[in-house]
Design a protein around this motif. Structure first.
Motif, PDB file in Angstrom:
ATOM      1  N   GLU A  60       0.717  -1.253  -0.153  1.00 56.56           N
ATOM      2  CA  GLU A  60       0.422   0.193  -0.070  1.00 56.56           C
ATOM      3  C   GLU A  60       1.047   1.379   0.063  1.00 56.56           C
ATOM      4  O   GLU A  60       2.171   1.187   0.679  1.00 56.56           O
ATOM      5  CB  GLU A  60      -1.214   0.215   1.326  1.00 56.56           C
ATOM      6  CG  GLU A  60      -2.238  -0.906   1.572  1.00 56.56           C
ATOM      7  CD  GLU A  60      -3.153  -1.019   3.032  1.00 56.56           C
ATOM      8  OE1 GLU A  60      -3.093  -0.419   2.811  1.00 56.56           O
ATOM      9  OE2 GLU A  60      -1.787  -1.256   3.493  1.00 56.56           O
ATOM     10  N   ILE A  61       0.609   2.155  -0.462  1.00 54.84           N
ATOM     11  CA  ILE A  61       0.582   3.784  -0.375  1.00 54.84           C
ATOM     12  C   ILE A  61       0.463   4.464   0.256  1.00 54.84           C
ATOM     13  O   ILE A  61      -0.049   4.324   0.810  1.00 54.84           O
ATOM     14  CB  ILE A  61       0.958   4.022  -2.179  1.00 54.84           C
ATOM     15  CG1 ILE A  61      -0.133   4.435  -2.801  1.00 54.84           C
ATOM     16  CG2 ILE A  61       1.526   3.600  -3.003  1.00 54.84           C
ATOM     17  CD1 ILE A  61      -0.042   5.623  -3.763  1.00 54.84           C
ATOM     18  N   LEU A  62       1.289   5.423   0.485  1.00 53.33           N
ATOM     19  CA  LEU A  62       1.534   6.497   1.366  1.00 53.33           C
ATOM     20  C   LEU A  62       2.267   7.686   1.073  1.00 53.33           C
ATOM     21  O   LEU A  62       3.372   7.646   0.357  1.00 53.33           O
ATOM     22  CB  LEU A  62       1.203   6.351   2.579  1.00 53.33           C
ATOM     23  CG  LEU A  62       2.984   5.931   2.906  1.00 53.33           C
ATOM     24  CD1 LEU A  62       3.765   6.318   4.386  1.00 53.33           C
ATOM     25  CD2 LEU A  62       2.518   4.673   3.780  1.00 53.33           C
ATOM     26  N   LEU A  63       1.970   8.723   1.068  1.00 50.28           N
ATOM     27  CA  LEU A  63       2.161  10.099   0.839  1.00 50.28           C
ATOM     28  C   LEU A  63       2.274  11.216   1.410  1.00 50.28           C
ATOM     29  O   LEU A  63       2.108  11.038   2.850  1.00 50.28           O
ATOM     30  CB  LEU A  63       1.209  11.134  -0.218  1.00 50.28           C
ATOM     31  CG  LEU A  63       1.443  12.534  -0.893  1.00 50.28           C
ATOM     32  CD1 LEU A  63       2.612  11.750  -1.833  1.00 50.28           C
ATOM     33  CD2 LEU A  63      -0.233  12.698  -1.429  1.00 50.28           C
ATOM     34  N   VAL A  64       4.262  11.135   1.728  1.00 49.10           N
ATOM     35  CA  VAL A  64       4.173  12.207   2.581  1.00 49.10           C
ATOM     36  C   VAL A  64       5.203  13.855   1.528  1.00 49.10           C
ATOM     37  O   VAL A  64       6.251  13.817   0.882  1.00 49.10           O
ATOM     38  CB  VAL A  64       5.784  11.621   2.808  1.00 49.10           C
ATOM     39  CG1 VAL A  64       6.796  12.279   4.296  1.00 49.10           C
ATOM     40  CG2 VAL A  64       5.867  10.048   3.376  1.00 49.10           C
ATOM     41  N   LEU A 113      -5.591   7.222   0.945  1.00 49.95           N
ATOM     42  CA  LEU A 113      -4.305   6.963   1.330  1.00 49.95           C
ATOM     43  C   LEU A 113      -3.388   7.699   2.258  1.00 49.95           C
ATOM     44  O   LEU A 113      -4.363   9.107   2.392  1.00 49.95           O
ATOM     45  CB  LEU A 113      -3.205   7.038  -0.208  1.00 49.95           C
ATOM     46  CG  LEU A 113      -2.510   8.252  -0.457  1.00 49.95           C
ATOM     47  CD1 LEU A 113      -1.643   8.062  -0.980  1.00 49.95           C
ATOM     48  CD2 LEU A 113      -3.653   8.757  -1.290  1.00 49.95           C
ATOM     49  N   PRO A 114      -3.115   7.257   3.731  1.00 49.07           N
ATOM     50  CA  PRO A 114      -2.498   8.062   4.388  1.00 49.07           C
ATOM     51  C   PRO A 114      -1.071   9.138   3.893  1.00 49.07           C
ATOM     52  O   PRO A 114      -0.996   9.098   2.582  1.00 49.07           O
ATOM     53  CB  PRO A 114      -1.242   7.025   5.195  1.00 49.07           C
ATOM     54  CG  PRO A 114      -2.051   5.897   5.161  1.00 49.07           C
ATOM     55  CD  PRO A 114      -2.220   6.044   3.680  1.00 49.07           C
ATOM     56  N   SER A 149      -5.549  17.626   1.936  1.00 48.09           N
ATOM     57  CA  SER A 149      -4.975  16.671   1.576  1.00 48.09           C
ATOM     58  C   SER A 149      -5.269  15.719   2.632  1.00 48.09           C
ATOM     59  O   SER A 149      -4.899  14.486   2.732  1.00 48.09           O
ATOM     60  CB  SER A 149      -2.990  17.110   1.537  1.00 48.09           C
ATOM     61  OG  SER A 149      -3.169  17.262   3.257  1.00 48.09           O
ATOM     62  N   GLY A 150      -5.474  15.844   3.509  1.00 50.44           N
ATOM     63  CA  GLY A 150      -6.273  15.011   4.819  1.00 50.44           C
ATOM     64  C   GLY A 150      -5.401  14.914   5.540  1.00 50.44           C
ATOM     65  O   GLY A 150      -5.484  13.592   6.342  1.00 50.44           O
ATOM     66  N   GLY A 151      -3.942  15.178   5.547  1.00 48.84           N
ATOM     67  CA  GLY A 151      -3.019  15.060   6.160  1.00 48.84           C
ATOM     68  C   GLY A 151      -2.886  15.239   7.431  1.00 48.84           C
ATOM     69  O   GLY A 151      -3.224  16.532   8.739  1.00 48.84           O
TER      70      GLY A 151
END
Length: 160
Positions: A60-64, A113-114, A149-151
Motif C-alpha cells: 500500500e502507498i502513502l504520501l509524505v 491513502l495516508p 490533503s487530509g494529511g
C-alpha cells in the motif's frame, strides 16, 4: 488557458473546496525542490516535495509531504505507519498515483491513502507544490494544504 488533464483535476479540486491558490507556469521543468525554489523565488523550505512510500508488508502507498529543505527520517516514518516502509519505485509511483516522480501533486490522488505533512511547512505563509506536471507549480496556504490533503502534521524530518 487550457491545462493538461492532470492539472485540470487538481485545479477542479481547489475550486470545488473554494481554496485560494496561485499558479505559476514555467518553460523549464522543476524536477527537484531546488529547481522549483529557484523558479518561484521562494525559500527551499517552502517547496513541498510529494514523496510516495510503500508499506513493506502490503505494498500500500502513502504520501509524505516534506519541506524542500528536509529529508524523511525513515525510522520516524516507520513508527508513524506502524511498520517498515520504503520509497516507491518510479514505475510504482506512476501506477499508483497517475503522476511521474517530480510531478506528484500534494493532494488529489485517487483512492484513500495516508498523508503525512512535515511540520516545517507550517512555518510559511505559502507553500509550493506540483500541480500535476513538472512545469506548473501551485502555491497554497499550509492550512489549506492540510485540509485538502487530509494529511496529519508530523515531525518527520531527518536530523543531521
Amino acid at each position: 488557458m487550457k491545462f493538461p488533464r492532470e492539472v485540470q483535476l487538481i485545479l477542479s479540486l481547489l475550486e470545488e473546496k473554494k481554496i485560494k491558490y496561485q499558479l505559476r507556469i514555467f518553460k523549464e521543468p522543476a524536477h527537484h525542490a531546488s529547481e522549483a525554489a529557484d523558479l518561484i523565488g521562494c525559500p527551499l523550505g517552502a517547496v513541498v516535495k510529494s514523496l510516495v512510500f510503500q508499506k513493506d508488508s502490503t505494498g500500500e502507498i502513502l504520501l509524505v509531504l516534506v519541506s524542500g529543505k528536509n529529508r524523511v527520517d525513515m525510522e520516524k516514518l516507520n513508527a508513524l505507519v506502524g511498520e517498515r516502509t520504503h520509497p516507491a519505485s518510479p514505475q510504482m509511483v506512476i501506477k499508483k498515483t497517475g503522476y511521474p516522480v517530480g510531478a506528484v501533486p500534494p493532494f488529489g490522488i485517487s483512492g484513500a491513502l495516508p498523508v503525512f505533512i512535515d511540520e516545517d511547512l507550517q512555518g510559511y505563509d505559502l507553500v509550493w507544490g506540483s500541480a500535476g506536471t513538472v512545469n506548473i507549480l501551485l502555491g497554497i496556504a499550509p492550512g489549506d494544504l492540510q485540509y485538502i490533503s487530509g494529511g496529519q502534521i508530523v515531525i518527520i524530518k531527518e536530523i543531521s
